[in-house]
Scaffold this active site. Structure first.
Site, mmCIF file in Angstrom:
data_model
loop_
_atom_site.group_PDB
_atom_site.id
_atom_site.type_symbol
_atom_site.label_atom_id
_atom_site.label_comp_id
_atom_site.label_asym_id
_atom_site.label_seq_id
_atom_site.Cartn_x
_atom_site.Cartn_y
_atom_site.Cartn_z
ATOM 1 N N CYS A 116 -1.034 -17.590 0.174
ATOM 2 C CA CYS A 116 -1.915 -17.720 1.159
ATOM 3 C C CYS A 116 -2.657 -19.145 0.856
ATOM 4 O O CYS A 116 -3.501 -19.709 1.745
ATOM 5 C CB CYS A 116 -2.925 -16.658 1.209
ATOM 6 S SG CYS A 116 -1.889 -15.135 1.257
ATOM 7 N N HIS A 256 -9.460 -18.286 4.357
ATOM 8 C CA HIS A 256 -8.309 -17.655 4.323
ATOM 9 C C HIS A 256 -8.580 -16.327 5.224
ATOM 10 O O HIS A 256 -9.750 -15.599 4.677
ATOM 11 C CB HIS A 256 -7.674 -17.548 2.979
ATOM 12 C CG HIS A 256 -6.579 -16.308 3.120
ATOM 13 N ND1 HIS A 256 -5.572 -16.240 4.109
ATOM 14 C CD2 HIS A 256 -6.305 -15.425 2.281
ATOM 15 C CE1 HIS A 256 -4.507 -15.579 3.872
ATOM 16 N NE2 HIS A 256 -5.074 -14.843 2.811
ATOM 17 N N ASN A 286 -3.576 -10.878 7.852
ATOM 18 C CA ASN A 286 -3.239 -11.807 6.974
ATOM 19 C C ASN A 286 -2.075 -12.498 7.258
ATOM 20 O O ASN A 286 -0.934 -11.720 7.077
ATOM 21 C CB ASN A 286 -3.657 -11.141 5.760
ATOM 22 C CG ASN A 286 -3.295 -12.059 4.377
ATOM 23 O OD1 ASN A 286 -3.038 -13.255 4.564
ATOM 24 N ND2 ASN A 286 -3.506 -11.537 3.374
HETATM 25 C C1 LIG Z 1 -6.685 -3.388 0.146
HETATM 26 C C2 LIG Z 1 -8.070 -2.978 0.464
HETATM 27 C C3 LIG Z 1 -8.462 -3.088 1.813
HETATM 28 C C4 LIG Z 1 -8.439 -1.453 0.018
HETATM 29 O O1 LIG Z 1 -9.729 -1.317 0.082
HETATM 30 P P1 LIG Z 1 -10.274 -0.343 -0.797
HETATM 31 O O2 LIG Z 1 -11.726 -0.371 -0.673
HETATM 32 O O3 LIG Z 1 -10.448 -1.403 -2.237
HETATM 33 O O4 LIG Z 1 -9.600 0.852 -0.906
HETATM 34 P P2 LIG Z 1 -8.829 1.678 -2.404
HETATM 35 O O5 LIG Z 1 -7.422 0.586 -2.593
HETATM 36 O O6 LIG Z 1 -9.729 1.655 -3.538
HETATM 37 O O7 LIG Z 1 -8.341 2.941 -1.661
HETATM 38 C C5 LIG Z 1 -9.429 3.945 -1.411
HETATM 39 C C6 LIG Z 1 -8.425 4.949 -1.022
HETATM 40 O O8 LIG Z 1 -8.020 4.831 0.504
HETATM 41 C C7 LIG Z 1 -6.729 5.181 0.616
HETATM 42 N N1 LIG Z 1 -5.860 4.269 1.351
HETATM 43 C C8 LIG Z 1 -5.394 3.128 0.955
HETATM 44 N N2 LIG Z 1 -4.959 2.567 2.182
HETATM 45 C C9 LIG Z 1 -5.143 3.351 2.968
HETATM 46 C C10 LIG Z 1 -4.718 3.254 4.762
HETATM 47 N N3 LIG Z 1 -4.353 2.140 5.192
HETATM 48 N N4 LIG Z 1 -5.205 4.211 5.207
HETATM 49 C C11 LIG Z 1 -6.046 5.063 4.773
HETATM 50 N N5 LIG Z 1 -6.219 5.344 3.395
HETATM 51 C C12 LIG Z 1 -5.746 4.547 2.600
HETATM 52 C C13 LIG Z 1 -6.111 5.012 -0.923
HETATM 53 O O9 LIG Z 1 -5.083 5.932 -1.362
HETATM 54 C C14 LIG Z 1 -7.405 5.446 -1.557
HETATM 55 O O10 LIG Z 1 -7.431 6.927 -1.662
HETATM 56 P P3 LIG Z 1 -8.034 7.830 -2.936
HETATM 57 O O11 LIG Z 1 -9.310 7.483 -3.174
HETATM 58 O O12 LIG Z 1 -7.632 9.069 -2.518
HETATM 59 O O13 LIG Z 1 -7.110 7.522 -3.906
HETATM 60 C C15 LIG Z 1 -8.987 -3.883 -0.202
HETATM 61 O O14 LIG Z 1 -9.244 -3.714 -1.838
HETATM 62 C C16 LIG Z 1 -8.447 -5.443 -0.121
HETATM 63 O O15 LIG Z 1 -8.651 -6.015 0.995
HETATM 64 N N6 LIG Z 1 -8.344 -6.066 -1.158
HETATM 65 C C17 LIG Z 1 -7.638 -7.309 -1.198
HETATM 66 C C18 LIG Z 1 -6.388 -7.403 -0.771
HETATM 67 C C19 LIG Z 1 -6.028 -8.927 -0.215
HETATM 68 O O16 LIG Z 1 -6.637 -9.671 0.418
HETATM 69 N N7 LIG Z 1 -4.739 -9.225 -0.332
HETATM 70 C C20 LIG Z 1 -4.212 -10.345 0.061
HETATM 71 C C21 LIG Z 1 -4.499 -11.696 -0.818
HETATM 72 S S1 LIG Z 1 -3.998 -13.047 -0.118
#
Ligand SMILES: CC(C)(COP(=O)(O)OP(=O)(O)OC[C@H]1O[C@@H](n2cnc3c(N)ncnc32)[C@H](O)[C@@H]1OP(=O)(O)O)[C@@H](O)C(=O)NCCC(=O)NCCS
Length: 329
Positions: A116, A256, A286
């Protein structure tokens, strides 16, 4: 420092017409619009069709950037495509783009993989090459067909990504516009947090070991979130300090476009009013290397960027790479 007399002469972008909404996704995996929107700010993303290859999208963005810059393919002597979803492992997607737009054979063409942050890595590379005086007009392109690299059964990743392309023409400055600086960084100790583990030379044929690393995006989202905010803040502060600028002297910041919460956290740390940020993540998700040039083009075309103003671009991505770029228009 790079060369002071090089500027972005024009911008362009391309987004596939096919829209995949959160509602659509909730019919494919166990998710909901509410979950995706509150966690990421994303409402929909574009999904490329079969004929919309990475090079096709890159070429479309490049044509728009050349038209905006008032140059033709004959003027281009350098093409760099930043992508993690090249048409093929070999040759470089930039060579396909060269052929599609009809750029001359004396143009140097290659790809950059900095995920990215790829557009900023490509921008710095082109800036240095133009600064050497041996190249005059470069196409710097970020293009991705991430729909081809996503595990559509994995709700933790498939909701985040989309397809698209953005491009700029870099060339001799006209008037006061110029690239002022670029800073690039990487923390290879975090390389495993976000990767496509299969399909490279370590595991060339993932289908031969279905339980092993696959040729799709694998990510530790939580860890990346925290690091991303810290990295982009550092990249912003260092480039601003280098140019004796305070954050509020920047009229448009283009981060980004990965997650609205990351963008808002960054604004808070930098004490930047949210209206300084250009955001389009809600419509594209993204798009990795395409994210910044796509947003840059939209910001310019919507009048959000005006002559004489400063724009700060901030990136982070797999690697973990990160960086910043400062330009005056
Ligand atoms: C991926 C992201 C949105 C997840 O959000 P989060 O608040 O950290 O959520 P978590 O991963 O802790 O998951 C929380 C819960 O939601 C669930 N979950 C994950 N994806 C889900 C979805 N699409 N829909 C519903 N539930 C979902 C998980 O299983 C978890 O359930 P649990 O508590 O029962 O285990 C966030 O961490 C993020 O944006 N990180 C950066 C990723 C990024 O930018 N990557 C690219 C880099 S260039």
């Amino acid at each position: 420092m790079g060369s002071p007399d090089i500027a972005i002469l024009g911008t362009g972008s391309y987004a596939p017409v096919n829209v995949l909404t959160n509602e659509d996704l909730s019919k494919q995996v166990d998710t909901s619009h509410e979950w995706i929107f509150t966690r990421t700010g994303i409402c929909e993303r574009r999904i490329a069709g079969e004929d919309e290859t990475t090079s096709f999208m890159a070429a479309a963005a490049a044509r728009a950037a050349m038209a905006d810059a008032g140059v033709t393919a004959a003027d281009i002597d350098l093409i760099i495509v930043a992508t993690v979803t090249p048409d093929m492992p070999m040759p470089a997607t930039a060579c396909f783009v060269q052929n599609l737009i009809g750029a001359p054979s004396r143009a140097a063409c290659f790809d950059i993989n900095a995920a990215c942050s790829g557009f900023l890595y490509a921008l710095d590379t082109a800036w240095a090459m133009l600064g050497s005086g041996r190249y005059r007009h470069a196409l710097v392109i970020g293009a991705e067909k991430l729909s081809s690299a996503v595990n559509w059964k994995d709700r933790t990743t498939c909701v985040l990504f989309g397809d698209g392309a953005g491009a700029v023409v870099l060339g001799p400055a006209r008037g006061s516009a110029q690239v002022l600086g670029v800073r690039l960084y990487a923390e290879g100790s975090h390389a495993n947090l976000l990767c496509i583990p299969g399909g490279g030379s370590r595991v060339p044929d993932p289908s031969s070991s279905p339980e092993g690393p696959q040729r799709v995006i694998a990510m530790k989202g939580r860890e990346i979130f925290k690091i991303a905010v810290r990295e982009m803040e550092q990249a912003a502060r260092e480039i601003l300090a280098e140019h004796d600028l305070m954050p509020d002297q920047i009229s448009c910041v283009i981060p980004h476009q990965a997650n609205l919460r990351i963008i808002h956290a960054l604004a808070e740390y930098l004490e930047l009013p949210r209206d300084r940020l250009f955001v389009n993540v809600e419509r594209y998700g993204n798009t990795s290397a395409a994210s910044i040039p796509l947003a840059l083009d939209e910001a310019r075309r919507s009048g959000r960027i005006k002559p004489g103003e400063l724009t700060l671009m901030l990136a982070f991505g797999a690697g973990l790479t990160y960086g910043s770029a400062l330009v005056r228009w």
